[in-house]
Enzyme design. Structure first.
Site, PDB file in Angstrom:
ATOM      1  N   ARG A 220      -3.348  19.536  17.016  1.00 11.35           N
ATOM      2  CA  ARG A 220      -1.677  18.321  16.356  1.00 11.35           C
ATOM      3  C   ARG A 220      -1.788  19.575  15.493  1.00 11.35           C
ATOM      4  NH1 ARG A 220      -2.620  16.040  11.139  1.00 11.35           N
ATOM      5  NH2 ARG A 220      -4.972  15.685  11.819  1.00 11.35           N
TER       6      ARG A 220
ATOM      7  N   GLY B  35       4.486   3.118  10.655  1.00 16.19           N
ATOM      8  CA  GLY B  35       3.386   3.240  10.795  1.00 16.19           C
ATOM      9  C   GLY B  35       3.159   4.329  11.838  1.00 16.19           C
TER      10      GLY B  35
ATOM     11  N   ASP C 239       5.577  -0.780  13.597  1.00 12.77           N
ATOM     12  CA  ASP C 239       4.658  -0.790  12.218  1.00 12.77           C
ATOM     13  C   ASP C 239       3.671  -1.815  12.668  1.00 12.77           C
ATOM     14  OD1 ASP C 239       6.109  -2.568  10.912  1.00 12.77           O
ATOM     15  OD2 ASP C 239       6.724  -1.420   9.023  1.00 12.77           O
TER      16      ASP C 239
ATOM     17  N   HIS D 104       1.120  -1.289  -0.118  1.00  4.72           N
ATOM     18  CA  HIS D 104      -0.100  -0.124   0.084  1.00  4.72           C
ATOM     19  C   HIS D 104       1.046   0.876  -0.145  1.00  4.72           C
ATOM     20  CE1 HIS D 104       1.006   0.559   4.309  1.00  4.72           C
ATOM     21  NE2 HIS D 104       0.241  -0.956   4.404  1.00  4.72           N
TER      22      HIS D 104
ATOM     23  N   THR E 156      -6.223  21.728   7.141  1.00  6.67           N
ATOM     24  CA  THR E 156      -6.619  20.287   6.583  1.00  6.67           C
ATOM     25  C   THR E 156      -6.416  19.651   5.363  1.00  6.67           C
ATOM     26  OG1 THR E 156      -8.149  18.357   6.971  1.00  6.67           O
ATOM     27  CG2 THR E 156      -8.781  20.298   6.022  1.00  6.67           C
TER      28      THR E 156
ATOM     29  N   HIS F 151      12.898   1.934   6.768  1.00  5.42           N
ATOM     30  CA  HIS F 151      12.074   2.798   7.695  1.00  5.42           C
ATOM     31  C   HIS F 151      13.013   3.135   8.174  1.00  5.42           C
ATOM     32  CE1 HIS F 151       8.198   2.301   7.419  1.00  5.42           C
ATOM     33  NE2 HIS F 151       7.842   1.260   6.985  1.00  5.42           N
TER      34      HIS F 151
ATOM     35  N   ASN G  91       1.272   8.129  15.145  1.00  5.67           N
ATOM     36  CA  ASN G  91       0.291   8.630  15.703  1.00  5.67           C
ATOM     37  C   ASN G  91       0.805   9.509  17.133  1.00  5.67           C
ATOM     38  OD1 ASN G  91      -0.816   8.246  18.746  1.00  5.67           O
ATOM     39  ND2 ASN G  91      -1.834   6.201  17.731  1.00  5.67           N
TER      40      ASN G  91
ATOM     41  N   ALA H  42      -1.242  17.307   4.770  1.00  5.30           N
ATOM     42  CA  ALA H  42      -0.693  18.703   3.970  1.00  5.30           C
ATOM     43  C   ALA H  42      -0.338  19.688   4.884  1.00  5.30           C
ATOM     44  CB  ALA H  42      -2.411  19.420   3.328  1.00  5.30           C
TER      45      ALA H  42
ATOM     46  N   LYS I 297      -6.547   6.068  -3.704  1.00  6.72           N
ATOM     47  CA  LYS I 297      -6.267   6.748  -2.649  1.00  6.72           C
ATOM     48  C   LYS I 297      -5.547   5.437  -2.100  1.00  6.72           C
ATOM     49  CE  LYS I 297      -7.120   8.909   1.586  1.00  6.72           C
ATOM     50  NZ  LYS I 297      -8.126   9.478   2.234  1.00  6.72           N
TER      51      LYS I 297
END
Length: 612
Positions: free
Chosen positions: A526, A311, A155, A13, A557, A136, A315, A427, A38
């Site tokens: 955030r 991944g 991950d 992915h 956003t 990674h 968080n 973004a 996506k």
């Protein structure tokens, strides 16, 4: 001779490509931005073509192409996992095996064939493979501003590793400890994502966003029954609660029985307080494990700095807690921490580890603000928008900044597409939808009428770097929106009855602030710090908004709607603008207002989005 190395991640992915020239990251992009699919996992031919064009070279000019993991080791895991659990899982094994035998097991031949389609004179002898977690780790350490650092990657799973601990120094990087499949913090979090009814590999953000609405009532149960955590942060998962090794789902009936409710059906079942408490519980467990791993890594390496990727490193709530604990003097997190960033790690690993070439740490970092994707000159923007049927004004820099800032101060939702596209899932002010953070209705408007997504999803604040400490309990760089920090006490207040009505919330004392559109229910945010040297136009826009409102913060956003990748081209931006309730669009020097557009086009694009 310039040493050029291309990194590729693909076939699982978030396919991507990245190119390094003489140790400097020149370009990086995800395939989804070009194909508009996506999480596109296909061979990233469009991203590769872009990277080659940005570097001004052909495929045959490259010294090496490096793939981000080793397919044979993954196949070995598939076989050994089946044998360990046989005869359970035969149905999923029967489905997976033909795919592996047809495509994935022979990925070297597949990659060579795809690369030769781009450059017929490409030699497959230049194709290298590196391990997933080393990719990674390389993406975390080599672009970091540190000469030496500990490295933590977490991950779902690579070949075998799910968590790795390492150390980097100069152009050297080594991994000295790993946790192996099926014991995985990423898969544990994804299992709860599945249980709550969100989509695995994309809904984890939703789970994290839902957590502050709940209480971690089930954290002790999770730690007692599902995951055993050692003092050094290593952990073991009781596989009797899961089906991801042998089935086509993440959890089983025993998992549901433990918590007393079945898996939530996203189309039929509403989110309840139970689901919020589950989200809060697994978030608390994740933070507990990450902190233990970090403490052990500090003890073992004595390193003052920490680099993170994988991944789980996305968080940002756990990252914020890690920073608050002060275990390391400083932390740097790869902005494209997921599989897409593996392309960056593969390219940089090829340059430093395989070729053995030196590294000079950039005091800021080597990611150029993550602005590594395609950009468009004004002439091209005007031509493309005209061909799409757009009606626009062409403004000078000062006018564009002034008019956009005024639109934001007037409460309008603004599409903002400037400069080079960001690499990674965030973004960061070049492909963004912006709004006024002071507006109590902005969060609801953006979620329901622009993004078409769940109303609880929080938005991030973009704040001038020089103002961050005035608004948040944070006084450090956070350019990649990867740290959560509390809103300062002086900006906190409870929501008025009018504001509660706008939000549709019945609770009497919902915490809010003077910037409610970017303040989560637990007073957190955030944070993205915006720097004049890495993004001068975005910095100028926020500064102009501050001059009008005394607020050096904007809602930021990603410029997309639910189910679509972030916009890449002026046409993408115009389509999203026309198909949603965005009121103003700024693309390069072009300024568009919704009311000026052709009404027939507005209806057509709106209908197209509804059909999609």
């Amino acid at each position: 001779m310039v040493m050029r190395i291309l990194g590729i991640s693909a076939f699982y992915h978030d396919s991507a490509a990245a190119i390094v020239a003489d140790g400097r990251l020149i370009a990086a992009a995800q395939e989804e931005r070009f194909t508009r699919k996506k999480h596109d996992a296909r061979f990233p031919k469009n991203a590769i073509a872009y990277c080659l064009g940005e570097a001004g070279c052909r495929l045959s000019d490259l010294n090496h192409v490096v793939f981000y993991d080793k397919p044979f080791l993954k196949f070995e895991r598939l076989i050994e996992t089946y044998l360990a659990f046989a005869p359970r899982g035969f149905a999923s094994f029967r489905i997976a095996l033909p795919v592996w035998l047809k495509e994935k097991l022979f990925q070297k031949e597949l990659l060579a064939r795809e690369l030769k389609a781009i450059g017929p004179d490409f030699s497959s002898r230049r194709l290298l493979f590196t391990e997933h977690h080393l990719s990674h780790a390389a993406s975390a350490f080599f672009p970091s501003p540190f000469e030496e650092a500990a490295v933590l990657t977490m991950d779902g799973v690579g070949e075998w590793a799910t968590t790795s601990l390492g150390v980097g120094s100069g152009n050297q990087l080594s991994i000295f400890k790993e946790i192996h499949f099926p014991h995985s913090l990423g898969l544990l979090y994804s299992a709860f994502t599945y249980y709550i009814g969100f989509k695995v590999n994309s809904g984890e953000y939703k789970l994290m966003g839902l957590a502050p609405y709940g209480e971690p009532k089930y954290a002790s149960l999770i730690l007692d029954k599902i995951i055993h955590v050692n003092e050094d942060g290593s952990f073991w998962l009781d596989q009797s609660f899961f089906d991801y090794c042998v089935g086509l789902r993440m959890t089983n009936e025993r998992f549901s029985a433990l918590f007393g409710q079945p898996v939530r059906h996203p189309e039929k079942d509403l989110l309840t307080q139970f689901h919020m408490d589950i989200a809060a519980s697994i978030q608390a467990v994740t933070e507990h494990v990450v902190l233990k791993l970090a403490r052990a890594l500090r003890r073992e390496t004595q390193a003052r700095h920490l680099c993170m990727a994988g991944g789980v490193a996305l968080n940002c709530v756990a990252n914020g807690k890690l920073r608050q604990e002060g275990i390391f003097d400083d932390i740097w997190i790869q902005p494209a921490a997921g599989d897409a960033g593996g392309a960056v790690g593969a390219a940089l690993g090829g340059y430093h580890l395989f070729a053995g070439l030196p590294r000079i740490a950039d005091p800021k970092d080597g990611m150029s603000g993550a602005y590594l994707g395609p950009g468009f000159i004004d002439e091209e923007v005007r031509s493309r928008l005209t061909a799409a049927g757009a009606r626009f004004s062409t403004l000078g820099d000062g006018e564009l900044i002034r008019d956009t800032a005024q639109a934001l101060a007037d409460g309008k939702a603004v599409g903002w597409m400037q400069g080079r596209m960001e690499f990674g899932p965030r973004a960061l002010g070049n492909r963004s939808i912006l709004g006024d953070p002071r507006s109590p209705s902005m969060q609801k408007v953006l979620n329901l009428k622009v993004k078409y997504r769940e109303s609880f999803r929080p938005f991030a604040p973009s704040v001038l770097r020089e103002d961050v400490a005035a608004w948040f309990d944070l006084d450090c760089d956070s350019p990649y929106m990867l740290l959560v920090a509390p809103v300062r006490d002086e900006h906190r207040r409870d929501m008025t009855a009018h504001e509660r009505a706008l939000f549709g919330i019945d609770k009497l004392n919902v915490p809010r602030s003077s910037i409610p559109a970017v303040t989560h229910i637990d007073y957190s945010a955030r944070v993205q710090t915006v720097h004049a040297d890495t993004n001068p136009r975005y910095h100028a826009l926020i500064s102009a908004f501050k001059a009008l409102t005394a607020c050096g913060v904007l809602v930021n956003t990603s410029f997309n709607v639910r189910g679509e990748p972030i916009v890449a081209t002026p046409e993408d931006a115009f389509r999203c603008f026309m198909g949603s309730d965005i009121e103003v669009l700024s693309v390069g020097s072009c300024y568009l207002r919704k009311e000026d557009q052709d009404p027939a086009l507005r209806v057509a694009y709106k209908d197209q989005f509804e059909l999609d």
